[in-house]
Design an enzyme around this catalytic site. Structure first.
Site, PDB file in Angstrom:
ATOM      1  CD  GLU A   1      55.243  40.677  51.833  1.00 20.78           C
ATOM      2  OE1 GLU A   1      55.726  41.727  52.597  1.00 20.78           O
ATOM      3  OE2 GLU A   1      54.470  40.086  52.588  1.00 20.78           O
TER       4      GLU A   1
ATOM      5  CB  CYS B   1      54.636  32.165  48.237  1.00 20.42           C
ATOM      6  SG  CYS B   1      53.308  33.129  48.786  1.00 20.42           S
TER       7      CYS B   1
ATOM      8  CB  CYS C   1      45.462  43.117  47.612  1.00 22.15           C
ATOM      9  SG  CYS C   1      44.282  42.261  47.020  1.00 22.15           S
TER      10      CYS C   1
ATOM     11  CB  CYS D   1      40.403  39.977  52.835  1.00 15.88           C
ATOM     12  SG  CYS D   1      39.845  39.526  51.049  1.00 15.88           S
TER      13      CYS D   1
ATOM     14  CB  CYS E   1      44.485  39.977  53.984  1.00 17.36           C
ATOM     15  SG  CYS E   1      45.691  40.022  53.078  1.00 17.36           S
TER      16      CYS E   1
ATOM     17  CD  GLU F   1      42.034  37.711  43.376  1.00 16.90           C
ATOM     18  OE1 GLU F   1      42.327  37.347  44.369  1.00 16.90           O
ATOM     19  OE2 GLU F   1      41.803  36.912  42.412  1.00 16.90           O
TER      20      GLU F   1
ATOM     21  CB  SER G   1      40.557  33.031  49.411  1.00 13.55           C
ATOM     22  OG  SER G   1      41.770  32.680  49.127  1.00 13.55           O
TER      23      SER G   1
ATOM     24  CG  ASN H   1      50.599  34.906  60.609  1.00 11.66           C
ATOM     25  OD1 ASN H   1      50.859  35.473  61.582  1.00 11.66           O
ATOM     26  ND2 ASN H   1      51.739  35.013  59.478  1.00 11.66           N
TER      27      ASN H   1
ATOM     28  CB  CYS I   1      49.081  37.804  52.933  1.00 13.00           C
ATOM     29  SG  CYS I   1      48.494  38.524  51.886  1.00 13.00           S
TER      30      CYS I   1
END
Ligand code: SAH
Length: 383
Positions: free
Chosen positions: A113, A126, A133, A137, A140, A189, A245, A321, A364
């Site tokens: 996306e 973005c 990924c 994390c 996320c 990443e 981050s 979020n 994300c």
């Protein structure tokens, strides 16, 4: 926390082909490389410039629109240089059309996306650098499903070119028509896909028709903190903005929130960030998602303030979020305000990121997650 499979295989794509890289595209090559390829195809070298002017200069991605090329040439060059890389699955808008999110299906069925954000003075996209990924994390959405594959250089660039075309069509009311900023804050990443991401940055900054002609200062690479790659990036002739981050100022918590911290500790990653700032003269952004009762305590604000005071840096606090199934929530506003106050009292420049795109799952990986939940529903094709 439930783990969501975010990157479903398209039903018609055999598993063995899923991790395959896409066909070559003109955005994988610099202008000299395109000229060499066009010559190999038996066309005069100037055709490379012509096609590149369409793609990067006029944001025309469909060979049918390149009407100054003879039809036979167009077909030959389109086959070799302009394969379809991104098929739109969904496009969603919110914030009165100022934020638009695109979900793409790649040639192997992977979903990624991108988000287009219009402001009065600039237009930002973005973009994603990987399908999935591998950094895991826990807060996320993308991190939950693991890595499917790296994106190719052209798959990265084409997200920006496509959305630059959307902006140029006047779709983002109240914003300039020209794309000006790119942030690598979509899925993946970026520094784990180093060579393709740096090649993509070179395409984004090269003047048309070689590339999109963006300013290096307007490109931000966001990373979990892969120290050797940060040091390598500092040695490139690219002064892009680095966003780190961080999410916690202490190793105990950061080991959990950003698991790569188990390999490169807070002190080490900040050292690399300050070297990056010194080499490039660019202020490093520190990203800090505010997670209720997890990383938002006053003592952590003070510790962060001590680590950052006097450095060439800026803190971006991001209200968390919450991802589907997550046990975590955003910090209450008074807690956030106190965190900001303490950082500023320590002399650290701090802002709270606006929360664009919440209604369209702007965080994300969340749109890809929603898509996975809906796989038995008919999908709107917006191609
Ligand atoms: N892998 C890179 C870039 C991708 S994410 C990185 O980690 O920097 C871009 C930013 O969004 C990162 O700072 C990431 O930690 C943050 N982020 C991810 N999920 C989030 C969530 N649910 N709420 C708020 N920020 C989130």
């Amino acid at each position: 926390m439930t783990s969501l499979p975010l990157i479903p295989a398209a039903p018609d794509v055999p598993a063995a082909r899923r991790a395959a890289m896409p066909p070559r595209h003109l955005a994988d090559l610099d202008l000299a490389g395109r000229q060499a390829l066009v010559t190999e195809l038996g066309e005069p070298a100037f055709r490379a410039k012509q096609v590149s002017t369409h793609y990067f200069g006029r944001l025309v991605r469909d060979p049918a629109g390149m009407t100054d090329l003879p039809a036979a040439t167009r077909d030959r060059l389109a086959g070799a240089l302009l394969p379809t890389l991104l098929t739109p699955v969904r496009e969603l808008a919110c914030d009165d059309g100022a934020t638009r999110k695109a979900l793409w299906r790649l040639h192997d069925g992977s979903l990624v996306e991108s988000v287009l954000m219009g402001y009065p003075d600039r237009v930002t996209v973005c973009i994603s650098s990987q399908a999935g990924c591998g950094m895991a994390c826990p807060f996320c959405a993308t991190g939950q499903a693991g890595l499917t594959r790296n994106l190719s250089t052209a798959e990265i660039v084409d997200q920006a070119v496509y959305l630059a075309g959307v902006a140029a069509s006047g779709a983002v009311a109240g914003s300039p028509p020209r794309l000006s900023h790119v942030v690598f804050m979509g899925m993946g990443e970026p520094l784990a896909n180093y060579s393709r991401v740096t090649a993509a940055i070179r395409r984004l900054v090269a003047p048309a028709p070689d590339g999109l002609g963006l300013s290096q200062r307007h490109i931000t690479v966001s990373t979990v903190g892969l120290v050797p790659a940060i040091r390598r990036l500092a040695g490139e002739d690219l002064s892009v903005t680095l966003a780190l981050s961080l999410h916690a100022p202490d190793d105990e918590l950061r080991d959990e929130l950003v698991p790569v911290n188990q390999r490169w500790k807070v002190a080490e990653v900040l050292d690399a960030a300050w070297d990056y700032a010194a080499r490039t003269g660019r202020r490093v952004s520190i990203e800090y998602a505010m997670i209720k009762d997890v990383n938002d305590q006053p003592w952590r604000a003070d510790l962060l303030g001590r680590l950052l005071a006097g450095r060439l840096t800026h803190v971006n606090l991001i209200p968390l979020n919450p991802t589907p199934g997550s046990r975590w929530d955003a910090s209450p506003k008074p807690v956030e305000r106190e965190f900001v106050r303490r950082l500023r009292a320590a002399g650290v420049s701090t802002t709270v990121r606006d929360t664009r795109g919440r209604e369209i799952d702007g965080a994300c990986g969340q749109l890809a997650a929603a898509e996975d939940d809906d796989t038995d529903m008919p999908q709107e094709a917006t191609a």
